[in-house]
Each structure stands twice: as C-alpha cells, then as structure tokens.
Design a protein around this motif. Sequence first.
Motif, PDB file in Angstrom:
ATOM      1  N   VAL A  77      -2.452 -11.751 -53.042  1.00  0.00           N
ATOM      2  CA  VAL A  77      -1.702 -12.846 -53.450  1.00  0.00           C
ATOM      3  C   VAL A  77      -1.735 -14.057 -54.144  1.00  0.00           C
ATOM      4  N   THR A  78      -0.768 -14.113 -55.050  1.00  0.00           N
ATOM      5  CA  THR A  78      -0.685 -15.260 -55.424  1.00  0.00           C
ATOM      6  C   THR A  78       0.511 -15.706 -54.964  1.00  0.00           C
ATOM      7  N   LEU A  79       0.168 -16.896 -54.333  1.00  0.00           N
ATOM      8  CA  LEU A  79       1.649 -17.649 -54.444  1.00  0.00           C
ATOM      9  C   LEU A  79       1.652 -18.804 -55.346  1.00  0.00           C
ATOM     10  N   ILE A  80       2.870 -18.628 -56.123  1.00  0.00           N
ATOM     11  CA  ILE A  80       3.418 -20.013 -57.080  1.00  0.00           C
ATOM     12  C   ILE A  80       4.524 -20.543 -56.696  1.00  0.00           C
ATOM     13  N   VAL A  81       4.455 -21.478 -56.350  1.00  0.00           N
ATOM     14  CA  VAL A  81       5.266 -22.295 -55.630  1.00  0.00           C
ATOM     15  C   VAL A  81       5.836 -23.723 -55.957  1.00  0.00           C
ATOM     16  N   GLY A 100      -4.016 -16.435 -45.309  1.00  0.00           N
ATOM     17  CA  GLY A 100      -5.012 -15.598 -46.496  1.00  0.00           C
ATOM     18  C   GLY A 100      -4.395 -15.426 -47.709  1.00  0.00           C
ATOM     19  N   VAL A 101      -3.640 -16.535 -48.247  1.00  0.00           N
ATOM     20  CA  VAL A 101      -3.229 -16.512 -49.752  1.00  0.00           C
ATOM     21  C   VAL A 101      -4.633 -17.091 -50.505  1.00  0.00           C
ATOM     22  N   GLU A 102      -5.011 -15.837 -52.071  1.00  0.00           N
ATOM     23  CA  GLU A 102      -5.933 -15.845 -52.453  1.00  0.00           C
ATOM     24  C   GLU A 102      -6.211 -17.267 -53.866  1.00  0.00           C
ATOM     25  N   LYS A 103      -4.608 -17.601 -53.853  1.00  0.00           N
ATOM     26  CA  LYS A 103      -4.503 -18.195 -55.058  1.00  0.00           C
ATOM     27  C   LYS A 103      -3.299 -19.431 -55.107  1.00  0.00           C
ATOM     28  N   ILE A 104      -3.431 -20.184 -54.969  1.00  0.00           N
ATOM     29  CA  ILE A 104      -1.912 -20.980 -54.672  1.00  0.00           C
ATOM     30  C   ILE A 104      -2.301 -22.390 -55.980  1.00  0.00           C
ATOM     31  N   ILE A 105      -0.378 -21.832 -56.885  1.00  0.00           N
ATOM     32  CA  ILE A 105       0.238 -22.859 -57.762  1.00  0.00           C
ATOM     33  C   ILE A 105       1.084 -23.117 -57.704  1.00  0.00           C
ATOM     34  N   LEU A 106       0.763 -24.757 -57.739  1.00  0.00           N
ATOM     35  CA  LEU A 106       1.886 -25.411 -57.453  1.00  0.00           C
ATOM     36  C   LEU A 106       3.084 -25.875 -58.577  1.00  0.00           C
ATOM     37  N   LEU A 107       3.979 -25.855 -58.864  1.00  0.00           N
ATOM     38  CA  LEU A 107       4.968 -25.572 -60.460  1.00  0.00           C
ATOM     39  C   LEU A 107       5.855 -26.651 -60.364  1.00  0.00           C
ATOM     40  N   HIS A 108       5.522 -27.122 -61.227  1.00  0.00           N
ATOM     41  CA  HIS A 108       7.215 -27.953 -61.080  1.00  0.00           C
ATOM     42  C   HIS A 108       8.739 -27.526 -61.633  1.00  0.00           C
ATOM     43  N   SER A 109       9.701 -27.323 -61.019  1.00  0.00           N
ATOM     44  CA  SER A 109      10.938 -27.435 -61.692  1.00  0.00           C
ATOM     45  C   SER A 109      12.243 -28.048 -61.711  1.00  0.00           C
ATOM     46  N   TYR A 110      12.921 -27.576 -62.368  1.00  0.00           N
ATOM     47  CA  TYR A 110      13.966 -28.497 -62.037  1.00  0.00           C
ATOM     48  C   TYR A 110      14.218 -29.237 -61.407  1.00  0.00           C
ATOM     49  N   ARG A 111      14.656 -28.546 -60.498  1.00  0.00           N
ATOM     50  CA  ARG A 111      15.041 -29.492 -59.082  1.00  0.00           C
ATOM     51  C   ARG A 111      13.626 -30.124 -58.692  1.00  0.00           C
ATOM     52  N   VAL A 112      12.949 -30.175 -58.430  1.00  0.00           N
ATOM     53  CA  VAL A 112      11.706 -31.238 -58.071  1.00  0.00           C
ATOM     54  C   VAL A 112      10.679 -32.296 -58.233  1.00  0.00           C
ATOM     55  N   ASP A 113      11.315 -33.068 -57.521  1.00  0.00           N
ATOM     56  CA  ASP A 113      11.552 -34.760 -58.138  1.00  0.00           C
ATOM     57  C   ASP A 113      10.605 -35.082 -58.367  1.00  0.00           C
ATOM     58  N   ALA A 186      -1.479  -5.251 -54.824  1.00  0.00           N
ATOM     59  CA  ALA A 186      -1.277  -6.936 -55.328  1.00  0.00           C
ATOM     60  C   ALA A 186      -0.123  -6.929 -55.424  1.00  0.00           C
ATOM     61  N   CYS A 187       0.539  -8.618 -55.434  1.00  0.00           N
ATOM     62  CA  CYS A 187       1.299  -9.055 -56.072  1.00  0.00           C
ATOM     63  C   CYS A 187       1.425 -10.722 -56.541  1.00  0.00           C
ATOM     64  N   THR A 188       2.078 -10.507 -56.829  1.00  0.00           N
ATOM     65  CA  THR A 188       2.236 -12.424 -56.985  1.00  0.00           C
ATOM     66  C   THR A 188       3.409 -12.702 -56.309  1.00  0.00           C
ATOM     67  N   ILE A 189       4.163 -13.908 -55.834  1.00  0.00           N
ATOM     68  CA  ILE A 189       4.644 -14.034 -55.672  1.00  0.00           C
ATOM     69  C   ILE A 189       5.418 -15.670 -55.842  1.00  0.00           C
ATOM     70  N   ILE A 190       6.426 -15.827 -55.924  1.00  0.00           N
ATOM     71  CA  ILE A 190       6.943 -17.159 -57.082  1.00  0.00           C
ATOM     72  C   ILE A 190       8.539 -17.388 -55.650  1.00  0.00           C
ATOM     73  N   ILE A 191       8.105 -18.920 -55.270  1.00  0.00           N
ATOM     74  CA  ILE A 191       9.473 -19.413 -54.349  1.00  0.00           C
ATOM     75  C   ILE A 191       9.818 -20.854 -54.990  1.00  0.00           C
TER      76      ILE A 191
END
Lengths: 237, 237
Positions: A77-81, A100-113, A186-191
Amino acid sequence: MNIVLLDPRQTQSETWTITSKRQLEHLHNHVEVQVGDTLKVGIREGKRYLTEIVNVSENAIEIQQIEQQGVPAKLPVTLIVAMPRPKVLRRLIMDAVTLGVEKIILLHSYRVDKSYWQTPFLQQLEHYVTLGLEQAGDTIAPQIEQHKRFKPFVEDILPTLITQEKPAFVAHPYVTAKMPCAINHACTIIIGPEGGFIPYEIDLLVKNGCQAVSLGSRIIRTETVIAYALGRLFGTT
Amino acid sequence: MNIVLLDPRQTQSETWTITSKRQLEHLHNHVEVQVGDTLKVGIREGKRYLTEIVNVSENAIEIQQIEQQGVPAKLPVTLIVAMPRPKVLRRLIMDAVTLGVEKIILLHSYRVDKSYWQTPFLQQLEHYVTLGLEQAGDTIAPQIEQHKRFKPFVEDILPTLITQEKPAFVAHPYVTAKMPCAINHACTIIIGPEGGFIPYEIDLLVKNGCQAVSLGSRIIRTETVIAYALGRLFGTT
C-alpha cells in the motif's frame, strides 16, 4: 522497542556492539539485559537475527548472532495523507511504519496550515521511522515523499501511481460507495486533513483516477483512520 | 469536534444555549461561528439535530433546531483491554468511542503496572468519552467497566459475555489462527498490555472460552492495534 535496529556498519565483525544512547537506555532500564540473554536485532535495510548478549557495560552492549529470523512482509500500500498537525506527525509516521506501509506521501491540501511544513519535526522523520520499525520488528524503511503543491501532484504524479492492479481510494464521508475490505491486491489510500478535503480537491482526485469511498458515518481522526482503513483493506494478511 | 454534545437539561426550551467553556472556545476560535450558521448538535444519550445559530455572545451561543439527524450505529463489540499507561488511556478511550465500541472493559494484567490504576486520568473517563462522541458525531456513551483482578474477571465474568453468536478473540502474536475479518456478528476482542499477556493469562483466557488469534507478525502498539483490529473485524459496516 521489539527489536534493536543496527546500522550495517555496526555489524561487520563477529561481535556487534550497541552504542546508541536511546537503545542502551531502553535495554538497561526497561529490559534490564544481562550477559546470556537473547536479543532480537535487525540490520537496517537488511536481515533480522536472534542474538546472544556476550558483554554488558554502561556505554556498550556486545552481542553475537545465534540465528536468522524472518522480517515481516510490508503491506502493498501507498499511503497519501494530508500533512497533519506537527504533534500528530510523529505518531502518524510511526504507526504507518509499524503497520507495514510501503510508501508514505505527505501532501499539501487547502485545509492544511502552511506552517505545518515548517515544523522541525519534519527533520525527525528518519527517527520516527526507526521507532516504527523497532516496534514492528521490521528492518526496511518505507519511502517517504513530501509534496507541497496539491494540484501538480494530483494531475502529474498521482496518475502514474494508479493502475488496474493498484487502484487508489480516497476516504470521503459523503459518498455511498464503501471502502473495500479484505482485498488481496495492492492499492493506494488517500486520507484528507482535519476537516476533510474540499469539494474541489475531491473532484480533482476523482478526475485523476481515484475512487471516493466511505468508511462509514463516523468521523475518525487522521491518526486513527489510517490503522482502521489498513485493518479493513488488508484483513486477510 | 464534529457535533456539540448538550445535556438534556440544556434542551428543554425552544432555544438551546451552549455555555461550556470548552465548546465555546472551539466554536469561537476554530469554527468562528456567526448568527445564521448551521451547527450539528447532539443530546447526550439522545437524538442528533441540525440547528441554526440565533445568537452569539462571548459566554453563550443560542441555537434552534432545524431538523433531526441520524446517530451513527455502534459496532457490536465489547473491547477488553489491559489497563494502559496513563498517557495512552485518553487516546485509547477516545478512539474506542469514536470508532463506536459498545462496551469498554479496562482489565488488570501481570504486565500492567499497579500504579496505572492510581492515575487521576481515570477520573477523566467521562470527559474522554465526550471528546470521542463529539469527534464521531455520536450521542450514546459506551459502558466502561474497570476490573482490577484478572483471574476472577476471566473465570467468573468473561464466560457470561461469550456466546456462540458473540465469540471472544484475544490478540496474540504467537498463534497460527488468524483474527477473522469482515465478520457480520457481534464479538468481544481482548487486547493485552505492552509486552503482551503472559502465557498463564493466555491459557486462562482460552480455558474460559476465548480464541487466541494473530493479527500478523508485526507487533503493534495497544492504542494502534484497536483501530486496526476493529477495521479488520467490521470491514463490511
């Protein structure tokens, strides 16, 4: 700490020496190790061993390998958060690594300070990964990426992560489709961030190949929803 | 805070008044509410409503109901967990409540430090429950019990909680049986302390009707494994 992670350079000779203050403090005060005890040890990006403690002093613990042990498999799994509040970042990374997440992506978003991207905690990611690996008994660090611009990431990079064999699910409370459970692929989940993605962001994610799915009518905190969603998706592992 | 929880006594008249310092602070500083805004409100142990804000002052916010809203269903699960470290207790209770656990039992265990039962945080359980309900948008508090003696609980009380329709699973890393996933019936899950239950405790739990099941080879922290296990068990909800 369920294993002690060592750098490959610490494991060249027959006897390995633990010298990290943090690890020694744990082994002395919590485990109260003694000569003859066994100790689970992992070599970063390498194998895992059951070892025997052959020498104990205040500033060093010497060990020798007894036998090789298996390293737990990663979740495919790729976790995009969305970049979380600094105080949440440590726990989020630790938990994702432990699970056990394989890949972590920290992403900006409108509600992220925007200030979240300035936190000194971002300099500590490597340390949080180590803590997560030592908790899980794992030795292989996940990839971690940071993307500070939402639209270019979603339009240019996200589509390259999505295939028929590896779909992407964005958790969104206001849709009827449910996040699948017990999948065997496999999958990618976006939080999203606290307060969720804004409609424009959900639309852009869906337009670029994501499926918006619901985890039910309860609104769950970011740091909690990750473990909940991973348990649901990979319940057969 | 995704709904504002009110005491039934605050909702007798046509206009309801929010006066809690904590709730006012959140509504003023984070939501920046204004007259005319809508606000989701729950009545403790009662119904949930969409309301309209009709008056805002520093020390009171007045609202009137617009329409009734659904309260999310609970998960049909009893969570029995070894008493955690005080700093973990708040998050554990909040998460269990947010995720919809019906009943929470805090249990003593060999590896639980007796001092944990002296923490002032145990006087705050009611507050943690409120935070969890306001996060989830729920109004119904779970039952919470404390059992400070392991053996009498497991031998005398636990068997009364277990039926063919409601089995009990104790998470234990060293068994081959896997915790089921996506079940469609009630169950009890039992989570051990840091370091796990001792063999005697696992034996006693199994002897009294529990199934020892594994969540995989990764060792997951108590506060994280609860969300992971609930997502796995109730993935179809």
